[in-house]
Design an enzyme around this catalytic site. Structure first.
Site, PDB file in Angstrom:
ATOM      1  N   TYR A   1      38.396  37.902  46.100  1.00 41.48           N
ATOM      2  CA  TYR A   1      39.552  37.034  46.387  1.00 41.48           C
ATOM      3  C   TYR A   1      40.538  37.684  47.359  1.00 41.48           C
ATOM      4  O   TYR A   1      41.717  37.402  47.351  1.00 41.48           O
ATOM      5  CB  TYR A   1      40.273  36.624  45.083  1.00 41.48           C
ATOM      6  N   ARG A   2      40.020  38.599  48.169  1.00 41.85           N
ATOM      7  CA  ARG A   2      40.855  39.305  49.156  1.00 41.85           C
ATOM      8  C   ARG A   2      42.003  40.097  48.509  1.00 41.85           C
ATOM      9  O   ARG A   2      43.025  40.355  49.135  1.00 41.85           O
ATOM     10  CB  ARG A   2      41.418  38.341  50.215  1.00 41.85           C
ATOM     11  N   LEU A   3      41.792  40.488  47.258  1.00 39.81           N
ATOM     12  CA  LEU A   3      42.813  41.315  46.592  1.00 39.81           C
ATOM     13  C   LEU A   3      42.474  42.789  46.858  1.00 39.81           C
ATOM     14  O   LEU A   3      42.331  43.597  45.949  1.00 39.81           O
ATOM     15  CB  LEU A   3      42.847  41.010  45.087  1.00 39.81           C
TER      16      LEU A   3
END
Ligand SMILES: Cc1cc2nc3c(=O)[nH]c(=O)nc-3n(C[C@H](O)[C@H](O)[C@H](O)COP(=O)(O)O)c2cc1C
Length: 203
Positions: free
Chosen positions: A181-183
């Site tokens: 999640y692009r974290l």
């Protein structure tokens, strides 16, 4: 040896982290784990980037070898700063490492020692290639290769004076750990004045 770096615990931690990740990248099946983008700039601030291979990393910094008359070398003479970027696609959720710092030449003895370990064909290539200069046609290069093969026939190939290593002495190292999640996680080590700081950045 850069004492202000090598004796610093946070800097040592960054280098140890890099070395461990490089070992992991080697084990990940990456075919070129030591490939890194090297960005340099000329005196006017015009930037160029290309891939070179990392040939050593330790408390002093990151080493690569090249032609001292190449475009990158001309830029480094005008502006002795560089950025390196590694991208290990097969490692965990992908990892990127960014290194920035001052660049200096390694000693002639160190360049000699590394040159001696190279395959003979690569040694001849270092003599034959006028790296980054205009080449009129492929034949011209092949003739130069043949000429240098003849010149060094039956003996060792010495290091050309125009070929050798550079050392990037880091003042900033960032580890970018890919996450779902692009974290992504970004861990930075930076030297400010004499001290190293560790921090995090938003992804
Ligand atoms: C995987 C890979 C590894 C390379 N390794 C080196 C290297 O270690 N040294 C080098 O001078 N060029 C290396 N090259 C070639 C450079 O990318 C570049 O073409 C060359 O150094 C000339 O760059 P310049 O004209 O900006 O100086 C490599 C290219 C690739 C794709």
């Amino acid at each position: 040896m850069n004492d202000s770096n090598s004796s610093n615990a946070l800097y040592q931690e960054a280098i140890a982290t890099f070395a461990a990740l490089l070992d992991e990248a080697r084990a990940s099946g990456d075919t070129e784990p030591t490939a890194m983008t090297l960005a340099t700039a000329d005196a006017n601030g015009r930037v160029s980037a290309r891939i070179v291979l990392l040939k050593g990393v330790d408390a002093d910094g990151f080493r690569f070898f090249t032609n001292y008359e190449s475009q990158k070398a001309v830029q480094l003479a005008a502006h002795p700063q560089a950025a390196l970027c590694f991208h290990w696609k097969l490692l965990r959720e992908q990892i990127q490492v960014r290194v920035e710092g001052a660049v200096s030449r390694v000693s002639a003895a160190e360049s000699d020692a590394y040159f001696a370990t190279r395959a003979r064909g690569s040694q001849i290539g270092a003599w034959a290639s006028l790296q980054s200069q205009a080449l009129p046609d492929r034949d011209t290069f092949e003739r130069r290769v043949a000429d240098f093969e003849k010149r060094f026939e039956g003996g060792d190939v010495p290091r050309p004076p125009h070929w050798g290593g550079y050392l990037v002495t880091p003042d900033r190292i960032e580890f970018w750990y890919g996450a779902k999640y692009r974290l992504h996680e970004r861990v930075t080590y930076a030297r400010e004045g004499g001290a190293w700081n560790k921090g995090m950045l938003y992804p």
